[in-house]
Design an enzyme around this catalytic site. Structure first.
Site, PDB file in Angstrom:
ATOM      1  N   ASP A  13       4.347  -5.134  -1.054  1.00 27.35           N
ATOM      2  CA  ASP A  13       3.763  -5.037  -2.210  1.00 27.35           C
ATOM      3  C   ASP A  13       3.177  -6.049  -2.937  1.00 27.35           C
ATOM      4  O   ASP A  13       3.060  -6.269  -4.031  1.00 27.35           O
ATOM      5  CB  ASP A  13       4.969  -4.783  -3.327  1.00 27.35           C
ATOM      6  CG  ASP A  13       5.652  -3.542  -2.941  1.00 27.35           C
ATOM      7  OD1 ASP A  13       5.271  -2.695  -2.204  1.00 27.35           O
ATOM      8  OD2 ASP A  13       6.794  -3.522  -3.226  1.00 27.35           O
ATOM      9  N   LYS A  16      -1.623  -5.503  -0.820  1.00 28.57           N
ATOM     10  CA  LYS A  16      -2.604  -4.757   0.547  1.00 28.57           C
ATOM     11  C   LYS A  16      -3.575  -3.828   0.279  1.00 28.57           C
ATOM     12  O   LYS A  16      -4.665  -4.142   0.632  1.00 28.57           O
ATOM     13  CB  LYS A  16      -1.468  -4.664   1.664  1.00 28.57           C
ATOM     14  CG  LYS A  16      -0.585  -5.648   2.039  1.00 28.57           C
ATOM     15  CD  LYS A  16       0.463  -5.314   3.080  1.00 28.57           C
ATOM     16  CE  LYS A  16       1.346  -4.169   2.322  1.00 28.57           C
ATOM     17  NZ  LYS A  16       2.227  -4.812   1.638  1.00 28.57           N
ATOM     18  N   GLY A  40       3.837   1.964  -0.018  1.00 25.28           N
ATOM     19  CA  GLY A  40       3.067   2.314  -1.254  1.00 25.28           C
ATOM     20  C   GLY A  40       1.880   1.505  -1.679  1.00 25.28           C
ATOM     21  O   GLY A  40       2.207   0.421  -1.743  1.00 25.28           O
ATOM     22  N   HIS A  41       0.742   1.779  -1.119  1.00 25.88           N
ATOM     23  CA  HIS A  41      -0.392   0.770  -1.443  1.00 25.88           C
ATOM     24  C   HIS A  41      -1.181   1.488  -2.542  1.00 25.88           C
ATOM     25  O   HIS A  41      -1.602   2.412  -2.455  1.00 25.88           O
ATOM     26  CB  HIS A  41      -1.195   0.864  -0.161  1.00 25.88           C
ATOM     27  CG  HIS A  41      -0.410   0.131   1.056  1.00 25.88           C
ATOM     28  ND1 HIS A  41      -1.076   0.035   2.473  1.00 25.88           N
ATOM     29  CD2 HIS A  41       0.573  -0.405   1.055  1.00 25.88           C
ATOM     30  CE1 HIS A  41       0.034  -0.639   3.039  1.00 25.88           C
ATOM     31  NE2 HIS A  41       1.084  -0.888   2.384  1.00 25.88           N
ATOM     32  N   GLN A 224       4.441  -3.151   4.392  1.00 28.13           N
ATOM     33  CA  GLN A 224       5.663  -4.020   4.265  1.00 28.13           C
ATOM     34  C   GLN A 224       4.970  -5.400   4.195  1.00 28.13           C
ATOM     35  O   GLN A 224       3.785  -5.818   4.133  1.00 28.13           O
ATOM     36  CB  GLN A 224       6.762  -3.796   5.253  1.00 28.13           C
ATOM     37  CG  GLN A 224       7.530  -2.585   5.003  1.00 28.13           C
ATOM     38  CD  GLN A 224       6.662  -1.461   5.717  1.00 28.13           C
ATOM     39  OE1 GLN A 224       6.441  -1.246   6.758  1.00 28.13           O
ATOM     40  NE2 GLN A 224       6.335  -0.349   4.888  1.00 28.13           N
TER      41      GLN A 224
HETATM   42  P1  GDP Z   1       0.954  -3.132  -1.448  1.00 32.22           P
HETATM   43  O1  GDP Z   1       1.840  -2.435  -0.933  1.00 32.22           O
HETATM   44  O2  GDP Z   1       0.842  -4.260  -0.826  1.00 32.22           O
HETATM   45  O3  GDP Z   1      -0.622  -2.455  -1.341  1.00 32.22           O
HETATM   46  O4  GDP Z   1       1.013  -3.392  -3.078  1.00 32.22           O
HETATM   47  P2  GDP Z   1       1.535  -2.450  -4.211  1.00 32.22           P
HETATM   48  O5  GDP Z   1       0.579  -1.322  -4.511  1.00 32.22           O
HETATM   49  O6  GDP Z   1       2.998  -1.924  -3.871  1.00 32.22           O
HETATM   50  O7  GDP Z   1       1.828  -3.463  -5.426  1.00 32.22           O
HETATM   51  C1  GDP Z   1       0.826  -4.240  -6.065  1.00 32.22           C
HETATM   52  C2  GDP Z   1       0.770  -3.880  -7.550  1.00 32.22           C
HETATM   53  O8  GDP Z   1       0.199  -4.887  -8.143  1.00 32.22           O
HETATM   54  C3  GDP Z   1       0.052  -2.491  -7.658  1.00 32.22           C
HETATM   55  O9  GDP Z   1       0.535  -1.942  -8.844  1.00 32.22           O
HETATM   56  C4  GDP Z   1      -1.467  -3.025  -7.782  1.00 32.22           C
HETATM   57  O10 GDP Z   1      -2.267  -2.184  -8.671  1.00 32.22           O
HETATM   58  C5  GDP Z   1      -1.144  -4.241  -8.430  1.00 32.22           C
HETATM   59  N1  GDP Z   1      -2.062  -5.437  -8.298  1.00 32.22           N
HETATM   60  C6  GDP Z   1      -2.646  -5.732  -7.391  1.00 32.22           C
HETATM   61  N2  GDP Z   1      -3.338  -6.904  -7.417  1.00 32.22           N
HETATM   62  C7  GDP Z   1      -3.204  -7.349  -8.713  1.00 32.22           C
HETATM   63  C8  GDP Z   1      -3.634  -8.308  -9.544  1.00 32.22           C
HETATM   64  O11 GDP Z   1      -4.249  -9.294  -9.112  1.00 32.22           O
HETATM   65  N3  GDP Z   1      -3.038  -8.491 -10.852  1.00 32.22           N
HETATM   66  C9  GDP Z   1      -2.231  -7.724 -11.380  1.00 32.22           C
HETATM   67  N4  GDP Z   1      -1.948  -7.531 -12.509  1.00 32.22           N
HETATM   68  N5  GDP Z   1      -1.819  -6.522 -10.476  1.00 32.22           N
HETATM   69  C10 GDP Z   1      -2.252  -6.150  -9.273  1.00 32.22           C
HETATM   70  P1  IMO Z   2       4.519  -1.781   1.284  1.00 34.36           P
HETATM   71  O1  IMO Z   2       3.594  -1.525   2.649  1.00 34.36           O
HETATM   72  C1  IMO Z   2       8.153  -3.244  -0.326  1.00 34.36           C
HETATM   73  C2  IMO Z   2      11.950  -2.386   2.080  1.00 34.36           C
HETATM   74  C3  IMO Z   2      12.850  -1.352   1.385  1.00 34.36           C
HETATM   75  C4  IMO Z   2      14.132  -1.942   1.863  1.00 34.36           C
HETATM   76  C5  IMO Z   2      13.572  -2.267   3.286  1.00 34.36           C
HETATM   77  C6  IMO Z   2      13.779  -1.301   4.332  1.00 34.36           C
HETATM   78  O2  IMO Z   2       4.228  -0.999   0.205  1.00 34.36           O
HETATM   79  O3  IMO Z   2       4.442  -3.320   0.822  1.00 34.36           O
HETATM   80  P2  IMO Z   2      12.834   0.960   4.824  1.00 34.36           P
HETATM   81  O4  IMO Z   2      12.687   2.313   4.041  1.00 34.36           O
HETATM   82  O5  IMO Z   2      11.667   0.712   5.471  1.00 34.36           O
HETATM   83  O6  IMO Z   2      14.115   1.368   5.806  1.00 34.36           O
HETATM   84  O7  IMO Z   2      13.418  -0.016   3.837  1.00 34.36           O
HETATM   85  O8  IMO Z   2      12.123  -2.458   3.026  1.00 34.36           O
HETATM   86  N1  IMO Z   2      10.545  -1.799   1.894  1.00 34.36           N
HETATM   87  C7  IMO Z   2       9.519  -2.209   1.250  1.00 34.36           C
HETATM   88  N2  IMO Z   2       9.494  -3.177   0.284  1.00 34.36           N
HETATM   89  N3  IMO Z   2       6.943  -2.759  -0.066  1.00 34.36           N
HETATM   90  C8  IMO Z   2       6.961  -1.931   1.224  1.00 34.36           C
HETATM   91  O9  IMO Z   2       5.858  -1.562   1.638  1.00 34.36           O
HETATM   92  C9  IMO Z   2       8.433  -1.557   1.795  1.00 34.36           C
HETATM   93  N4  IMO Z   2       8.645  -0.634   2.850  1.00 34.36           N
HETATM   94  C10 IMO Z   2      10.078  -1.042   2.882  1.00 34.36           C
HETATM   95  O10 IMO Z   2      12.940  -1.365  -0.124  1.00 34.36           O
HETATM   96  O11 IMO Z   2      14.627  -3.087   1.167  1.00 34.36           O
HETATM   97 MG    MG Z   3       3.666  -1.350  -1.886  1.00 33.95          MG
END
Ligand code: GDP
Ligand code: IMO
Ligand code: MG
Length: 423
Positions: A13, A16, A40-41, A224
């Site tokens: 998270d 990416k 979840g991207h 991840q």
């Molecule tokens: P990913 O899994 O690495 O793609 O990241 P996620 O989407 O799960 O989580 C990143 C969260 O931070 C999302 O809600 C994005 O919309 C938000 N986000 C990304 N970059 C920024 C930033 O620079 N500032 C803020 N406030 N939010 C951001």
């Molecule tokens: P993105 O790509 C954050 C965590 C889960 C749990 C562990 C194992 O959005 O960054 P799993 O379902 O893979 O067996 O879970 O890994 N986890 C993540 N945490 N971002 C993710 O993906 C994750 N995918 C799995 O919360 O701790």
């Molecule tokens: Mg994510």
């Protein structure tokens, strides 16, 4: 040409999805190489928020091909939902999306097994996203899995039945109360398989080989984060794939010598969702503020993310394992208003000060040792160039660059595509 990689350096998270979307205009192909719908991207542009789970984050651009690589595990039901959403938004995905024949399928019983395994673990549960990731990769390495290419073979339904029967017996073995209606789940699954089959299945390693020969540019999108890597993460509280740079070679069939830049993404602080050690975790007002201002809730499960200060010991380790060539610092805007910003620069490991990541970082072994930096008050979210960034943030960046010896090339100051500062 080489394949550039984009990877999370923490526990996922990091942002990416946002950065892949920002960089897609520089690439011909965007390819996911591991993980599955546990990811979840999030992408934000034109006032709209999009969350992708399996589909690469380049899908909203007109030109780029988006490839789901062999290292990915695909749940057809979730994949179909993602396609439905894209269709609602008028995205022409059919001409841009391809799936590797060697990617493994997540079956409904894999999800049930994930739930049963977690329930049986009780307090020791991994905190899985319950998407069936672990059981699917177990079947892959156990040589029982069903792959996308099998859907083109005559006997796949027979193989499916045998495997699903075996899974049902295994669910029973866990001796926990899991309610399900397999007939219903299977109807949904087989319908989704029909939709999956409308996307071209390809021999993706060959496709990539030929694309490189034809001078096409490729960005591999990680899921991840490095600390969730099955080998190098905080085992057993990890996911079931190699999330680190080497995972891209395996998950796409790219030779190590063909890897170009490795973009490492990290938040200006740290978050983690699910169970497992997190030395710099905060249980106070500061942690609560990070969670609230940063909207730190899982994009896949909605669970609140645990928050804490940046862990430089762990970040250095991730840069080392991945061979990061450029860094991207996300969510710097969330730290605006903190009087003091802390960075964990060493651990007290069983009474000894260490600066490397030891085998076990659980709280009874490791206590964080912090350095402190002056915070900044300015709101960063409207800033568009590096010379607008406050001096205190620049000092924070300079410190991290000097410690990591890698340039921070992007500073992200908000979720929107446009809130991205290049240095
Ligand atoms: P990913 O899994 O690495 O793609 O990241 P996620 O989407 O799960 O989580 C990143 C969260 O931070 C999302 O809600 C994005 O919309 C938000 N986000 C990304 N970059 C920024 C930033 O620079 N500032 C803020 N406030 N939010 C951001
Ligand atoms: P993105 O790509 C954050 C965590 C889960 C749990 C562990 C194992 O959005 O960054 P799993 O379902 O893979 O067996 O879970 O890994 N986890 C993540 N945490 N971002 C993710 O993906 C994750 N995918 C799995 O919360 O701790
Ligand atoms: Mg994510």
């Amino acid at each position: 040409m080489a394949v550039d990689l984009l990877l999370g350096l923490q526990w996922g998270d990091e942002g990416k999805g946002k950065i892949v979307d920002v960089l897609t205009s520089n690439y011909d192909i965007i390819a996911r190489f591991q993980g599955g719908p546990n990811a979840g991207h999030t992408l934000v542009f034109n006032g709209m928020k999009h969350v992708l789970h399996t589909i690469p984050s380049g899908i909203f651009h007109d030109e780029a091909i988006n490839l789901v690589g062999n290292g990915v595990v695909i749940d057809p039901v979730i994949f179909k939902k993602e396609l439905d959403k894209l269709e609602d938004q008028g995205v022409d995905y059919k001409s841009k999306l391809k799936i590797s024949r060697k990617a493994h399928l997540i079956l409904p019983t894999h999800r049930l097994l994930d739930a049963a395994s977690e329930a049986a673990k009780g307090k020791a549960k991994i905190g899985s996203t319950l998407k069936g990731i672990g059981p699917t990769y177990m079947d892959k390495t156990g040589r029982n899995g069903i792959r996308v290419g099998d859907l083109e073979m005559d006997d796949w339904k027979k193989r499916y039945r045998n495997l699903a029967n075996k899974h049902e017996a295994m669910i029973g073995f866990h001796n926990v109360d899991i309610q399900y209606n397999l007939k219903e789940l299977e109807n949904e699954f087989f319908n989704a398989i029909d939709v999956l089959k409308t996307i071209p299945f390809i021999d993706s390693e060959d496709y990539i080989f030929n694309a490189l020969k034809a001078e096409k540019s490729i960005l591999a999108e990680g899921a991840q984060g490095s600390l969730l890597d099955i080998d190098f993460g905080t085992y057993p509280y990890v996911t079931s794939s190699n999330t680190t740079a080497a995972g891209a070679c395996i998950g796409l069939g790219v030779a190590p010598g063909k890897i170009g830049d490795v973009f490492g993404i990290f938040k200006a602080y740290t978050t983690r969702v699910g169970s497992g050690p997190f030395p710099s975790e905060l249980f106070d007002k500061d942690g609560e503020t990070m969670g609230r201002v940063g909207h730190e809730f899982g994009a896949t499960t909605g669970r609140p993310r645990r928050c804490g200060w940046l862990d430089l010991v762990a970040l250095k380790y991730a840069c080392q394992i991945n061979g990061v060539t450029q860094l991207m610092m996300m969510k710097a805007d969330v730290l605006s208003g903190f009087k003091m910003i802390k960075v964990c620069t060493a651990y007290n490991y069983r009474g000894e000060t260490i600066t490397h990541l030891p085998f076990n970082i659980e709280s009874h072994n490791v206590k964080p040792i912090y350095s402190e930096f002056k915070g900044w008050a300015e709101d960063l979210t409207g800033m568009t160039s590096a010379d607008q960034l406050p001096d205190e943030l620049m000092a924070y960046i300079a410190f991290l660059e000097s410690e990591l010896k890698i340039p921070i090339k992007i500073v992200s100051v908000g979720p929107d595509r446009a809130q991205t500062i290049f240095r």
